[in-house]
Design a protein around this motif. Sequence first.
Motif, short mmCIF file in Angstrom:
data_model
loop_
_atom_site.label_atom_id
_atom_site.label_comp_id
_atom_site.label_asym_id
_atom_site.label_seq_id
_atom_site.Cartn_x
_atom_site.Cartn_y
_atom_site.Cartn_z
N VAL A 16 -6.32 -6.89 6.36
CA VAL A 16 -7.02 -8.53 5.95
C VAL A 16 -7.91 -8.35 4.84
CG1 VAL A 16 -6.67 -9.31 8.32
CG2 VAL A 16 -8.98 -8.23 7.77
N PRO A 17 -8.09 -9.48 4.18
CA PRO A 17 -9.17 -9.36 3.18
C PRO A 17 -10.54 -9.16 3.30
CG PRO A 17 -7.81 -11.43 3.00
CD PRO A 17 -7.68 -10.81 4.29
N GLY A 18 -11.22 -8.29 2.29
CA GLY A 18 -12.66 -8.10 2.71
C GLY A 18 -12.79 -6.47 3.28
N ILE A 19 -11.80 -5.77 3.31
CA ILE A 19 -11.82 -4.38 3.94
C ILE A 19 -11.72 -3.22 2.81
CG2 ILE A 19 -10.90 -3.07 5.75
CD1 ILE A 19 -11.92 -5.39 7.04
N TRP A 20 -12.81 -2.47 2.86
CA TRP A 20 -12.44 -1.52 1.96
C TRP A 20 -11.43 -0.28 2.47
CZ3 TRP A 20 -14.83 -0.59 -2.97
CH2 TRP A 20 -14.53 0.83 -2.99
N ARG A 21 -10.52 0.05 1.60
CA ARG A 21 -9.62 1.08 2.11
C ARG A 21 -9.30 2.40 1.24
NH1 ARG A 21 -6.06 -3.08 0.94
NH2 ARG A 21 -7.72 -4.31 1.83
N GLU A 22 -8.94 3.17 1.99
CA GLU A 22 -8.88 4.48 1.34
C GLU A 22 -7.66 5.20 2.07
OE1 GLU A 22 -12.18 7.28 0.97
OE2 GLU A 22 -13.59 5.40 0.72
N LEU A 23 -6.59 5.54 0.96
CA LEU A 23 -5.58 6.11 1.69
C LEU A 23 -5.50 7.84 1.46
CD1 LEU A 23 -4.65 3.39 0.68
CD2 LEU A 23 -2.37 4.05 1.10
N MET A 24 -5.31 8.78 2.40
CA MET A 24 -5.39 10.02 2.26
C MET A 24 -4.60 11.02 3.13
SD MET A 24 -9.40 10.00 3.92
CE MET A 24 -9.56 8.57 5.03
N GLU A 25 -4.72 12.27 3.00
CA GLU A 25 -4.11 13.14 3.83
C GLU A 25 -2.42 12.97 3.68
OE1 GLU A 25 -5.47 15.74 5.30
OE2 GLU A 25 -7.53 15.18 4.75
N PHE A 26 -1.80 12.67 2.61
CA PHE A 26 -0.51 12.58 2.61
C PHE A 26 0.43 13.71 2.55
CE2 PHE A 26 -2.34 9.16 0.06
CZ PHE A 26 -1.43 7.85 0.11
N SER A 27 1.23 13.41 3.49
CA SER A 27 2.26 14.76 3.56
C SER A 27 3.18 14.75 2.50
CB SER A 27 3.20 14.34 4.94
OG SER A 27 4.14 13.30 4.90
N SER A 28 3.60 15.95 2.19
CA SER A 28 4.72 16.20 1.35
C SER A 28 5.76 15.27 1.32
CB SER A 28 5.00 17.80 1.42
OG SER A 28 6.18 18.09 0.47
N GLY A 29 6.15 14.75 0.32
CA GLY A 29 7.34 13.59 0.30
C GLY A 29 6.90 12.44 0.87
N ALA A 30 5.47 12.05 1.07
CA ALA A 30 5.37 10.79 1.65
C ALA A 30 5.58 9.85 0.72
CB ALA A 30 4.00 10.79 2.06
N ILE A 31 5.82 8.41 1.25
CA ILE A 31 6.24 7.30 0.45
C ILE A 31 5.25 6.03 1.32
CG2 ILE A 31 7.70 5.47 -0.27
CD1 ILE A 31 9.80 7.68 -0.50
N CYS A 32 4.33 5.58 0.43
CA CYS A 32 3.55 4.47 0.95
C CYS A 32 4.24 3.06 0.23
CB CYS A 32 2.10 4.58 0.70
SG CYS A 32 1.25 3.20 0.89
N LEU A 33 4.69 2.34 1.42
CA LEU A 33 5.33 0.97 0.83
C LEU A 33 4.10 -0.11 1.19
CD1 LEU A 33 7.69 -0.59 0.10
CD2 LEU A 33 8.29 -0.83 2.46
N VAL A 34 3.75 -0.96 0.22
CA VAL A 34 3.02 -2.08 0.61
C VAL A 34 3.56 -3.45 0.03
CG1 VAL A 34 0.55 -2.90 -0.25
CG2 VAL A 34 1.11 -0.33 -0.19
N LEU A 35 3.34 -4.28 0.99
CA LEU A 35 3.60 -5.67 0.54
C LEU A 35 2.56 -6.40 0.72
CD1 LEU A 35 6.01 -3.86 2.52
CD2 LEU A 35 6.85 -6.20 3.22
N ALA A 36 2.63 -7.11 -0.34
CA ALA A 36 1.05 -8.02 -0.64
C ALA A 36 1.52 -9.58 -0.50
CB ALA A 36 0.52 -7.47 -1.93
N SER A 37 0.37 -10.21 -0.21
CA SER A 37 0.47 -11.71 -0.22
C SER A 37 0.06 -12.29 -1.50
CB SER A 37 -0.66 -12.34 0.72
OG SER A 37 -2.04 -11.95 0.29
N GLU A 38 -0.12 -11.57 -2.55
CA GLU A 38 -0.22 -12.32 -3.89
C GLU A 38 0.23 -11.41 -4.92
OE1 GLU A 38 -1.20 -15.16 -4.09
OE2 GLU A 38 -1.89 -15.39 -2.24
N VAL A 39 0.52 -11.86 -6.05
CA VAL A 39 0.70 -10.90 -7.32
C VAL A 39 -0.45 -10.19 -7.80
CG1 VAL A 39 2.78 -12.37 -7.83
CG2 VAL A 39 0.39 -13.09 -8.92
N TYR A 40 -0.23 -9.30 -8.54
CA TYR A 40 -1.47 -8.57 -9.16
C TYR A 40 -2.68 -9.64 -9.73
CZ TYR A 40 -4.34 -5.20 -11.58
OH TYR A 40 -5.52 -4.38 -12.00
N ASP A 41 -3.71 -9.19 -9.68
CA ASP A 41 -4.84 -9.92 -10.02
C ASP A 41 -6.25 -9.19 -10.22
OD1 ASP A 41 -7.05 -11.61 -11.20
OD2 ASP A 41 -6.75 -13.03 -9.03
#
Length: 138
Positions: free
Chosen positions: A96-121
Amino acid sequence: MKKNTVYDCVILSLNKVQNRAGNITIVEGRENVPFDVKRIYYLYDIPGGEDRGGHAHKALHQLVIAASGSFDVLLNDGMNKKVVTLNRPDYGLYIVPGIWRELMEFSSGAICLVLASEVYDEEDYIREYELFKSYKFQ
């Protein structure tokens, strides 16, 4: 404005159709995602030991999926922290909005798919943690 917390961020089970020829997961905005999807992007070829994210959004909702491999998501609302491990392509982390997030500890070959509610701003991003805390507790 509701002050969202890490406890508002939840794992969503996505529709999985199993077949001997392979599986398919269906993701549909407003069906099994609690927002209309206006942007999709994915992260890949992330070198070992690298982190991604390190920001918050003022209004953006996201669904983060480990399309392949695994990684951890550190969620921080300014008071509470929670680490979620994503490692199945039929589960997504709703942030949800208003949350600080960090992505880490990626395995080899990992793919992170992100669906977003808005276009880039760029105006929606908070990229410095001290500014994030000021924003949360104003």
